[in-house]
Scaffold this motif. Structure first.
Motif, PDB file in Angstrom:
ATOM      1  N   LYS A   1      -2.707 125.649  19.357  1.00  0.00           N
ATOM      2  CA  LYS A   1      -1.427 126.347  19.274  1.00  0.00           C
ATOM      3  C   LYS A   1      -0.279 125.348  19.363  1.00  0.00           C
ATOM      4  N   ALA A   2       0.866 125.747  18.797  1.00  0.00           N
ATOM      5  CA  ALA A   2       2.052 124.906  18.891  1.00  0.00           C
ATOM      6  C   ALA A   2       2.533 124.892  20.332  1.00  0.00           C
ATOM      7  N   GLY A   3       3.276 123.847  20.683  1.00  0.00           N
ATOM      8  CA  GLY A   3       3.808 123.748  22.032  1.00  0.00           C
ATOM      9  C   GLY A   3       3.141 122.623  22.803  1.00  0.00           C
ATOM     10  N   LEU A   4       3.480 122.529  24.070  1.00  0.00           N
ATOM     11  CA  LEU A   4       2.935 121.503  24.946  1.00  0.00           C
ATOM     12  C   LEU A   4       1.810 122.108  25.766  1.00  0.00           C
ATOM     13  N   HIS A   5       0.647 121.523  25.667  1.00  0.00           N
ATOM     14  CA  HIS A   5      -0.548 122.108  26.257  1.00  0.00           C
ATOM     15  C   HIS A   5      -0.728 121.693  27.716  1.00  0.00           C
ATOM     16  N   ARG A   6      -1.202 122.640  28.508  1.00  0.00           N
ATOM     17  CA  ARG A   6      -1.305 122.455  29.948  1.00  0.00           C
ATOM     18  C   ARG A   6      -2.090 121.201  30.325  1.00  0.00           C
ATOM     19  N   GLN A   7      -3.321 121.111  29.878  1.00  0.00           N
ATOM     20  CA  GLN A   7      -4.177 120.003  30.264  1.00  0.00           C
ATOM     21  C   GLN A   7      -3.567 118.669  29.839  1.00  0.00           C
ATOM     22  N   ALA A   8      -3.035 118.622  28.623  1.00  0.00           N
ATOM     23  CA  ALA A   8      -2.473 117.374  28.105  1.00  0.00           C
ATOM     24  C   ALA A   8      -1.186 116.997  28.826  1.00  0.00           C
ATOM     25  N   LEU A   9      -0.306 117.966  29.055  1.00  0.00           N
ATOM     26  CA  LEU A   9       0.977 117.647  29.685  1.00  0.00           C
ATOM     27  C   LEU A   9       0.804 117.288  31.157  1.00  0.00           C
ATOM     28  N   LEU A  10      -0.077 118.002  31.858  1.00  0.00           N
ATOM     29  CA  LEU A  10      -0.297 117.690  33.265  1.00  0.00           C
ATOM     30  C   LEU A  10      -0.984 116.340  33.443  1.00  0.00           C
ATOM     31  N   ALA A  11      -1.578 115.829  32.366  1.00  0.00           N
ATOM     32  CA  ALA A  11      -2.173 114.495  32.408  1.00  0.00           C
ATOM     33  C   ALA A  11      -1.217 113.431  31.878  1.00  0.00           C
ATOM     34  N   SER A  12      -0.003 113.840  31.479  1.00  0.00           N
ATOM     35  CA  SER A  12       0.916 112.913  30.821  1.00  0.00           C
ATOM     36  C   SER A  12       2.239 112.723  31.543  1.00  0.00           C
ATOM     37  N   TRP A  13       2.624 113.634  32.423  1.00  0.00           N
ATOM     38  CA  TRP A  13       3.964 113.569  33.009  1.00  0.00           C
ATOM     39  C   TRP A  13       4.187 112.280  33.797  1.00  0.00           C
ATOM     40  N   GLU A  14       3.122 111.660  34.333  1.00  0.00           N
ATOM     41  CA  GLU A  14       3.269 110.441  35.122  1.00  0.00           C
ATOM     42  C   GLU A  14       3.794 109.279  34.286  1.00  0.00           C
ATOM     43  N   ARG A  15       3.701 109.399  32.974  1.00  0.00           N
ATOM     44  CA  ARG A  15       4.232 108.334  32.121  1.00  0.00           C
ATOM     45  C   ARG A  15       5.741 108.179  32.328  1.00  0.00           C
ATOM     46  N   TYR A  16       6.405 109.251  32.726  1.00  0.00           N
ATOM     47  CA  TYR A  16       7.839 109.163  33.014  1.00  0.00           C
ATOM     48  C   TYR A  16       8.073 108.158  34.140  1.00  0.00           C
ATOM     49  N   ASP A  17       7.319 108.294  35.227  1.00  0.00           N
ATOM     50  CA  ASP A  17       7.458 107.379  36.354  1.00  0.00           C
ATOM     51  C   ASP A  17       7.073 105.958  35.973  1.00  0.00           C
ATOM     52  N   GLU A  18       6.036 105.834  35.145  1.00  0.00           N
ATOM     53  CA  GLU A  18       5.608 104.510  34.710  1.00  0.00           C
ATOM     54  C   GLU A  18       6.712 103.828  33.917  1.00  0.00           C
ATOM     55  N   TYR A  19       7.360 104.586  33.027  1.00  0.00           N
ATOM     56  CA  TYR A  19       8.448 104.020  32.236  1.00  0.00           C
ATOM     57  C   TYR A  19       9.585 103.555  33.148  1.00  0.00           C
ATOM     58  N   MET A  20       9.965 104.389  34.090  1.00  0.00           N
ATOM     59  CA  MET A  20      11.079 104.038  34.969  1.00  0.00           C
ATOM     60  C   MET A  20      10.734 102.825  35.830  1.00  0.00           C
ATOM     61  N   HIS A  21       9.471 102.728  36.247  1.00  0.00           N
ATOM     62  CA  HIS A  21       9.050 101.581  37.047  1.00  0.00           C
ATOM     63  C   HIS A  21       9.127 100.293  36.244  1.00  0.00           C
ATOM     64  N   ARG A  22       8.837 100.387  34.947  1.00  0.00           N
ATOM     65  CA  ARG A  22       8.811  99.198  34.096  1.00  0.00           C
ATOM     66  C   ARG A  22      10.093  99.016  33.292  1.00  0.00           C
ATOM     67  N   LEU A  23      11.119  99.772  33.628  1.00  0.00           N
ATOM     68  CA  LEU A  23      12.371  99.715  32.888  1.00  0.00           C
ATOM     69  C   LEU A  23      12.986  98.308  32.863  1.00  0.00           C
ATOM     70  N   PRO A  24      12.982  97.548  33.972  1.00  0.00           N
ATOM     71  CA  PRO A  24      13.538  96.179  33.892  1.00  0.00           C
ATOM     72  C   PRO A  24      12.804  95.311  32.870  1.00  0.00           C
ATOM     73  N   PHE A  25      11.483  95.445  32.800  1.00  0.00           N
ATOM     74  CA  PHE A  25      10.690  94.701  31.820  1.00  0.00           C
ATOM     75  C   PHE A  25      11.076  95.112  30.402  1.00  0.00           C
ATOM     76  N   ILE A  26      11.246  96.413  30.181  1.00  0.00           N
ATOM     77  CA  ILE A  26      11.604  96.925  28.856  1.00  0.00           C
ATOM     78  C   ILE A  26      13.006  96.460  28.475  1.00  0.00           C
ATOM     79  N   ASP A  27      13.944  96.544  29.418  1.00  0.00           N
ATOM     80  CA  ASP A  27      15.311  96.091  29.153  1.00  0.00           C
ATOM     81  C   ASP A  27      15.324  94.618  28.757  1.00  0.00           C
ATOM     82  N   GLN A  28      14.576  93.805  29.488  1.00  0.00           N
ATOM     83  CA  GLN A  28      14.532  92.376  29.200  1.00  0.00           C
ATOM     84  C   GLN A  28      13.951  92.105  27.814  1.00  0.00           C
TER      85      GLN A  28
END
Length: 225
Positions: A103-130
């Protein structure tokens, strides 16, 4: 006595460091549990089909509730990384293939296994900026194929990334075809370049490529291409 006092001081300092590490780990685990609970609650609240999916347009609201910040303060690229990761899980051959998961939309199993990527991005933001400050030469917000290759080669040449195989120093060369492989696997919008939200996945793909290169162990100090 002076030597004993010095040894005792070093021992106490080591214990303090260990206790701080343990405290930080405990705090991180506590925060992770809180956010996981928020993610489950947010998904259930936003779902309109019995908890199978939430509308794609609800991603920002979902992340806002998980992170406990206003939607306008969310990092756009971190949110895009979450979305790309969720989409990648849906396309994975091992992901459940029942009709409900197509079905269209964001799927429960996939999204609940993916939201932590937000924190990972923010943690590595200085590396990305550089990385983008140094290698995005035309400042368009993307790394072209050439810019990505120069970034990866620079990454490989850093002292902390030196490879030692069977006692030999091994330098990895980033070939154009390696860059093509990275972009092919990461570039979901098909523009043949890497955006800020794609840099972490790009690094993960490169590390897989590098690991395969290192399997071709050198018999002497050499360059592996």
């Amino acid at each position: 006595m002076a030597a004993a006092a010095t040894a005792h001081s070093r021992h106490m300092h080591k214990l303090e460091i260990q206790h701080k590490i343990q405290a930080d780990q405990h705090q991180a685990a506590h925060i992770h549990k809180i956010k996981t609970d928020r993610a489950i609650a947010a998904f259930d609240s936003l779902s309109t089909d019995g908890g199978i999916t939430i509308p794609s347009a609800s991603l920002e609201e979902f992340l806002s509730r998980v992170q406990n910040v206003p939607r306008e303060k969310l990092n756009y690229d971190a949110a895009r990384l979450v979305l790309d990761t969720e989409r990648g899980r849906i396309l994975d051959k091992d992901f459940p293939s029942s009709k409900s998961f197509r079905k269209a939309g964001l799927h429960r199993q996939a999204l609940l296994a993916s939201w932590e990527r937000y924190d990972e991005y923010m943690h590595r933001l200085p590396f990305i900026d550089q990385a983008f400050d140094r290698f995005d030469v035309n400042k368009d917000g993307y790394l072209s194929q050439g810019e990505l290759r120069r970034f990866l080669q620079d990454y490989e040449r850093r002292p902390e990334n030196v490879h030692n195989v069977n006692g030999f120093v091994v330098e990895l060369v980033v070939r154009p075809e390696n860059v093509d492989d990275v972009i092919e696997q990461v570039d979901r919008d098909g523009d043949k370049r890497i955006g800020r939200h794609e840099l972490i996945p790009a690094m993960e793909v490169w590390k897989d490529i590098a690991a395969r290169k290192l399997e071709k162990k050198a018999s002497s100090c050499c360059t592996i291409s």
